[in-house]
Design a protein around this motif. Structure first.
Motif, PDB file in Angstrom:
ATOM      1  N   PRO A 101       9.558  -4.762  -5.052  1.00  8.43           N
ATOM      2  CA  PRO A 101       9.813  -3.429  -4.481  1.00  8.43           C
ATOM      3  C   PRO A 101      11.278  -3.048  -4.633  1.00  8.43           C
ATOM      4  N   PHE A 102      11.514  -1.820  -5.038  1.00 13.90           N
ATOM      5  CA  PHE A 102      12.869  -1.273  -5.104  1.00 13.90           C
ATOM      6  C   PHE A 102      12.776   0.222  -4.855  1.00 13.90           C
ATOM      7  N   ALA A 103      13.552   0.701  -3.892  1.00 10.95           N
ATOM      8  CA  ALA A 103      13.637   2.134  -3.614  1.00 10.95           C
ATOM      9  C   ALA A 103      12.264   2.766  -3.389  1.00 10.95           C
ATOM     10  N   GLY A 104      11.349   1.996  -2.779  1.00 10.50           N
ATOM     11  CA  GLY A 104      10.035   2.550  -2.481  1.00 10.50           C
ATOM     12  C   GLY A 104       9.057   2.475  -3.631  1.00 10.50           C
TER      13      GLY A 104
ATOM     14  N   ASP B 255      12.588   1.412 -17.800  1.00  4.56           N
ATOM     15  CA  ASP B 255      11.778   2.440 -17.138  1.00  4.56           C
ATOM     16  C   ASP B 255      12.598   2.944 -15.952  1.00  4.56           C
ATOM     17  N   VAL B 256      13.053   4.185 -16.041  1.00  2.41           N
ATOM     18  CA  VAL B 256      13.787   4.760 -14.910  1.00  2.41           C
ATOM     19  C   VAL B 256      13.059   6.007 -14.405  1.00  2.41           C
ATOM     20  N   SER B 257      11.732   5.952 -14.533  1.00  5.11           N
ATOM     21  CA  SER B 257      10.893   7.070 -14.089  1.00  5.11           C
ATOM     22  C   SER B 257      10.935   7.268 -12.574  1.00  5.11           C
ATOM     23  N   HIS B 258      11.437   6.266 -11.866  1.00  6.52           N
ATOM     24  CA  HIS B 258      11.525   6.412 -10.408  1.00  6.52           C
ATOM     25  C   HIS B 258      12.631   7.368  -9.980  1.00  6.52           C
ATOM     26  N   MET B 259      13.575   7.665 -10.870  1.00 10.48           N
ATOM     27  CA  MET B 259      14.662   8.590 -10.529  1.00 10.48           C
ATOM     28  C   MET B 259      14.086   9.964 -10.179  1.00 10.48           C
TER      29      MET B 259
ATOM     30  N   ALA C  71       0.824  -1.206   0.000  1.00 10.54           N
ATOM     31  CA  ALA C  71       0.000   0.000   0.000  1.00 10.54           C
ATOM     32  C   ALA C  71       0.863   1.262   0.000  1.00 10.54           C
ATOM     33  N   GLU C  72       2.084   1.142   0.518  1.00 10.12           N
ATOM     34  CA  GLU C  72       2.942   2.324   0.606  1.00 10.12           C
ATOM     35  C   GLU C  72       3.933   2.418  -0.550  1.00 10.12           C
ATOM     36  N   LEU C  73       3.899   1.450  -1.449  1.00 14.10           N
ATOM     37  CA  LEU C  73       4.832   1.487  -2.573  1.00 14.10           C
ATOM     38  C   LEU C  73       4.301   2.391  -3.672  1.00 14.10           C
ATOM     39  N   GLN C  74       5.190   3.159  -4.268  1.00 11.45           N
ATOM     40  CA  GLN C  74       4.789   4.012  -5.380  1.00 11.45           C
ATOM     41  C   GLN C  74       4.871   3.213  -6.682  1.00 11.45           C
TER      42      GLN C  74
END
Lengths: 371, 126
Positions: free
Chosen positions: A28-31, A56-60, A8-11
């Protein structure tokens, strides 16, 4: 790195639905809930080395710094030298704590607008970094904005990436970019940054644009048959190319000097952490990061002990693989500095057995960057 | 849907046992190899090593991770599958055909504590 495993807390990145539709193995990786692999890690790894793949490196994270004292400020928090560095250029370096430990490693883009900079930071560190940046920006005449949530990012990597940008995305001008440079364009009415950078040891590009634009770019690349690649091969690729991962080879405890990245710290300027890093450079350092190759197919993994012939423990593995491109078992390890010289015999304890090896250069794989 | 063979015994940690000529032939299940992905290394004990039921006797390594192998029964290792030294991917190709070790059991009644094919199938939710 400890992971928050509460779903639930993962983006999710803007491409999450695309990964699920491609039946990626997600983790999960880096939230963030991120794709680890779509096919096998080996297939994806080889696609990037031999042809082309995309990530996909949109998490950066994207943090913008602007204002009359933006340069002075960025140069104060960043270990590398940005004065005299031209618009359209990208520079790698770190933000350090006063004791030389690393807040994060990042890319700094000098934008075409005067006094504008873009800082691209690791996903796991966005909140910590932005707090650090905001805190230290006080007293400088500049503004800082965390725009991470509104930017998507796709990395197209591999020897055919220039061709893919031209033929699939209609960006032939990207071929004019040198390594670690970028240009600005528009995509779907929003800004797009096309940058000749990456984290694989191959030629490649990173495309930063809006969420909508990112999803459309992804679909066009998939339709053209570009291999989607997950974080599994992102790690095997960056590791072979000798590139550090924050949390493994750089951290609050592992300084750039310990990690052998002192060339990204410029000591003829002032920056946070300079004195501590200078002292480390002068010899005040207990451990150094080295490469170790062992004479077996067994795999040295993070956390395994590094030993001398008599069994004395002198270090610990930070990342290790049976290298896909080199067919060798290799690792990065932090070892007592007395044992960091090339060719020093060091063994790795893997479960119950001890495998002899020796210190080798950390850049295991000959990188193929465009000059 | 992974392959499961009737008549073998299975452990919760995804090893199978086939009793052949009084020896326990031990490997990993098709489910386990699929979960691991490309297997790049099989860490096996030496012949004459003792293994103990429920305890680790080796490991499978994929690109990303190591996964311990647990002995389903106790005894002395009488053979290891040396073909896996050079071609560990055989386990991916056929996990039942490519056994890992053969054990001379010290207590064959330990087999009774293992699952049959139906119970194993249920345990992996298939």
């Amino acid at each position: 790195m400890s992971e928050n495993l509460n779903p639930a807390e993962l983006q999710k990145t803007c491409l999450y639905d695309r990964h699920v539709a491609l039946q990626a193995k997600m983790s999960p990786f880096a939230g963030f809930m991120m794709p680890i692999q779509y096919d096998s890690i080996t297939v994806e790894h080889n696609a990037v080395r031999q042809k082309v793949g995309m990530f996909d490196v949109s998490h950066m994270g994207e943090v913008f710094v602007e204002g009359p004292e933006a340069e002075k400020f960025v140069n104060w928090i960043f270990t590398n030298e940005i004065r005299g560095f031209e618009p359209g250029k990208v520079l790698y370096g770190m933000m350090c704590y006063p004791d030389g430990g690393v807040v994060d490693d990042l890319l700094v883009y000098r934008e075409f607008a005067p006094d504008h900079f873009l800082l691209v930071v690791n996903a796991a560190n966005i909140d910590k970094d932005f707090a650090w940046i905001e805190e230290h920006a006080k007293g400088f005449d500049c503004t800082v904005r965390n725009e991470s949530p509104v930017w998507g990012q796709i990395a197209v990597q591999g020897p055919e990436s220039e061709k893919v940008l031209a033929d699939v995305l209609g960006l032939p001008e990207a071929a004019n970019l040198g390594f670690y440079t970028f240009y600005d364009t528009e995509y779907k009415g929003k800004r797009m940054i096309v940058s000749r950078t990456g984290y694989t040891g191959e030629d490649g590009f990173e495309l930063y644009t809006s969420i909508d634009g990112t999803v459309e770019l992804w679909d066009r690349l998939i339709a053209a048959g570009v291999q989607p690649c997950g974080l599994g091969c992102r790690d095997t690729l960056r590791f072979e190319a000798g590139l550090p991962l924050y949390g493994d080879e750089l951290s609050a405890e592992i300084s750039p000097v310990m990690a052998g990245l002192g060339m990204f710290c410029k000591f003829d300027k002032d920056f946070i952490g300079k004195e501590a890093l200078l002292a480390q450079k002068g010899g005040e350092i207990a451990r150094k990061l080295v490469g170790i190759e062992i004479e077996d197919k067994a795999i040295p993994r993070a956390g395994y002990p590094v030993e001398l012939e008599d069994g004395t423990e002198v270090g610990i593995v930070t990342t290790g693989y049976h290298s896909i491109s080199l067919d060798k078992s290799i690792c990065f390890a932090l070892v007592d500095k007395a044992y960091a010289a090339l060719d020093t015999p060091l063994s790795i304890r893997i479960r119950k057995k001890v495998f002899p090896g020796k210190v080798v250069k950390k850049r295991f794989y000959q990188t193929n960057y465009k000059k | 849907m992974s392959k499961i063979i009737e008549g073998l015994k299975y452990s919760e940690s995804h090893e199978w046992v086939k009793v052949e000529d009084g020896l326990a032939v031990i490997g990993v299940t098709d489910f386990a190899q699929a979960e691991m992905g490309d297997i790049t290394y099989v860490d096996m004990p030496d012949v004459d090593d003792e293994v103990t039921a429920g305890e680790e006797f080796g490991a499978l390594e994929s690109v990303k991770a190591a996964s311990d192998l647990f002995a389903p029964v106790s005894g002395k290792v009488v053979a290891v599958n040396e073909a896996l030294d050079d071609t560990p991917e055989l386990v991916n190709e056929d996990a039942f055909e490519n056994w890992i070790i053969k054990v001379e059991m010290s207590d064959p009644s330990e087999l009774d504590a293992l699952m049959d094919a139906a119970a194993y199938k249920a345990s992996i939710g298939e």
